[in-house]
Design a protein around this motif. Sequence first.
Motif, PDB file in Angstrom:
ATOM      1  N   SER A  87      26.867  56.627  41.796  1.00  0.00           N
ATOM      2  CA  SER A  87      26.271  55.310  41.607  1.00  0.00           C
ATOM      3  C   SER A  87      26.189  54.565  42.929  1.00  0.00           C
ATOM      4  CB  SER A  87      27.102  54.491  40.606  1.00  0.00           C
ATOM      5  OG  SER A  87      26.619  53.170  40.535  1.00  0.00           O
ATOM      6  N   PRO A  88      25.003  54.494  43.538  1.00  0.00           N
ATOM      7  CA  PRO A  88      24.846  53.696  44.756  1.00  0.00           C
ATOM      8  C   PRO A  88      25.220  52.241  44.533  1.00  0.00           C
ATOM      9  CG  PRO A  88      22.938  55.119  44.404  1.00  0.00           C
ATOM     10  CD  PRO A  88      23.768  55.204  43.165  1.00  0.00           C
ATOM     11  N   THR A  89      24.944  51.729  43.333  1.00  0.00           N
ATOM     12  CA  THR A  89      25.305  50.342  43.035  1.00  0.00           C
ATOM     13  C   THR A  89      26.805  50.147  43.108  1.00  0.00           C
ATOM     14  OG1 THR A  89      23.382  50.074  41.597  1.00  0.00           O
ATOM     15  CG2 THR A  89      25.184  48.508  41.313  1.00  0.00           C
ATOM     16  N   ASN A 132      27.380  60.735  33.770  1.00  0.00           N
ATOM     17  CA  ASN A 132      26.718  62.014  33.551  1.00  0.00           C
ATOM     18  C   ASN A 132      25.814  62.308  34.726  1.00  0.00           C
ATOM     19  OD1 ASN A 132      25.726  64.364  32.491  1.00  0.00           O
ATOM     20  ND2 ASN A 132      24.370  63.368  30.999  1.00  0.00           N
ATOM     21  N   SER A 133      26.338  63.019  35.671  1.00  0.00           N
ATOM     22  CA  SER A 133      25.568  63.366  36.853  1.00  0.00           C
ATOM     23  C   SER A 133      26.081  64.670  37.402  1.00  0.00           C
ATOM     24  CB  SER A 133      25.672  62.247  37.903  1.00  0.00           C
ATOM     25  OG  SER A 133      25.000  62.602  39.068  1.00  0.00           O
ATOM     26  N   ASN A 134      25.173  65.447  37.988  1.00  0.00           N
ATOM     27  CA  ASN A 134      25.581  66.744  38.524  1.00  0.00           C
ATOM     28  C   ASN A 134      26.643  66.607  39.618  1.00  0.00           C
ATOM     29  OD1 ASN A 134      23.773  68.077  36.867  1.00  0.00           O
ATOM     30  ND2 ASN A 134      22.108  67.993  38.369  1.00  0.00           N
ATOM     31  N   CYS A 135      26.600  65.474  40.327  1.00  0.00           N
ATOM     32  CA  CYS A 135      27.564  65.312  41.414  1.00  0.00           C
ATOM     33  C   CYS A 135      28.960  65.090  40.889  1.00  0.00           C
ATOM     34  CB  CYS A 135      27.159  64.164  42.330  1.00  0.00           C
ATOM     35  SG  CYS A 135      27.244  62.550  41.532  1.00  0.00           S
ATOM     36  N   CYS A 136      29.108  64.847  39.602  1.00  0.00           N
ATOM     37  CA  CYS A 136      30.426  64.521  39.058  1.00  0.00           C
ATOM     38  C   CYS A 136      31.021  65.631  38.216  1.00  0.00           C
ATOM     39  CB  CYS A 136      30.337  63.244  38.210  1.00  0.00           C
ATOM     40  SG  CYS A 136      29.814  61.795  39.134  1.00  0.00           S
TER      41      CYS A 136
END
Length: 446
Positions: free
Chosen positions: A241-243, A437-441
Motif C-alpha cells: 500500500s503506497p498510501t 490481498n497482494s502478490n507482494c504479501c
Amino acid sequence: MEGLGGLSHLFVTMFLASIGGVIIVPAITDITMAALCPAQHQCSLAIYLTGFQQLMAGVGSVVMTPLIGNMSDRYGRKALLTLPLTVSVIPQVILAYSRDTKFFYAYYVVKTFAAMAGEGSLYCLALAYVTDRVPDGKRTSAFGILAGVASTSFVCGTLVAHFLSTALTFQVSSVLSVIALVYMRIFLKESVPGEGMKQPLLKEAEETYAQQCEDDSSPRTTGTFKKLPSLGDIICLLKCSPTFSQVAVVLFFNSLADGGLSAALLYYLKARFQFNKDQFADLMMITGIGETLSQLFFMPLLVPVIGEEKLLSTGLLISCINIFVYSISWSAWVPYALASFSAFAVFVRPSICSIASKQVGPTEQGMLQGCLSGVSSLADIIAPLIFTPLTALFLSNEAPFYFPGFSLMCLGLTLMIAFFQSLMICAVPPVAGGKINSNCCTDTLV
C-alpha cells in the motif's frame, strides 16, 4: 456494525483512564525537580531521566503494540485492554503513598516498565475497537470523537489537578484508574468479528501442548506464536500500500516531534518563565478545551467538506507554526495564547488512523493499528536521543549560543517534513472483502 451508541462503554472507559493519567501530569515535573534538584529551576538530570524513560517506553511499545494489536484480532479487544489498564495503576499508587526521593526512584523504575508493557497499546486497542464498530465513511468522525473524549478528560483532569494537593492528586488518579479497569471488565462488549475470534489463549496453548505430547515428532512452534506479528507485517503493508507508506512517514515525523515536545516543553517553560504546577495545569486546560471543541464539533463538519488528506495537512501546518512561535516566546503570556491554536493540531492523528484503516480489512485492524503504534513508538525511541540532550544543552550555561528554544525550533522543522509529505498522500479506495490481498504479501503474511 453498530453506530456510535455502541461505543459508549469504550468512551467511558477511555474517559476515566485518561483522567487517571492526565491528572498527574501538571504535578510530575515539580515532583521530579524536587526529588532530584531541590530549589532549582533548571535540572539537566531531570531532563535526561525523563528522556531515558521516554526512550525505554518507546522500545517497549515498538515490541508490544504490534504484538498486542495482532493478538487482539484473534482473542478480542476487551481481553487485551486489561493489560494497559492494569499496569497503569501501580506507579500511581507508589507516589500516592509518598513523594520522597526513594519513592520517586521506585516510581520511576516501575513507571518505566509499565510504560514499556502497555503505554502505547491502550489507544491502539481503542482505535481498533472503533474500527470494528464503525463503517468506513464515518471512521474519521468516530476517531475524532474518541480523541475528543480523551481531550475532554484532559480538560477535566487538569482542572481537578489545579485544585487538589499533590498527595490527593495521585490518590485520586489511582482510584480513577482502578474504576476504569473494573468498568471495562464489567460493561464493555467484545467487538472483533466472529470469524476473527479464536478460542482463549491459554486453552489454545494447552491443546497445542497436548497435541505435541501425543506426537513427539511434531514441530515445537505453536499456532499462537507462529502468528505473532513480526517486522514482516509492517513490511508487507509498506510494500502493498503506497498510501500506508506515505501515512507511515507522516506519522513517524509527527510522532518524532510530539515525543521531542513532551520531553522538552515543560522543562523549557519552567526554565524560561519559572512555570509551576498550577500554571502547567492552566496551560494544559486551555489546550484541552480547544482540542475538545475541535474534535467533537469541528472535525465531523470539516471531514465531509475538505476530506481527511487536507485536514491532515492543515493540522500539521498549524502545529508547525505553533512550535516555531513557542521557540521564540518572549513573554509568559505567549504560551497561553498559543495553547488555543492546538485546537487545529489535533486533526492529525484521527486523520492518519482513518486513512490507514481503509487499507486493510476488518479482521486486520488490530494488526494495522498495532503497526501504526509501532511506527509511532519507533519515533518515541529516537526523539529523546536527539532532543533531550539538545534541550538540556540550550537550557544550561554551556549553550554554544543563547537560544533556549532551539530544540523547539528543530521540532518545528521536523513537523515541516511531515507537512510536505502529507501533501503527497493520495488515498486509494478502501480494501474490499477483508484481508490484504497482494502478490507482494503472500510470502510475508502467514
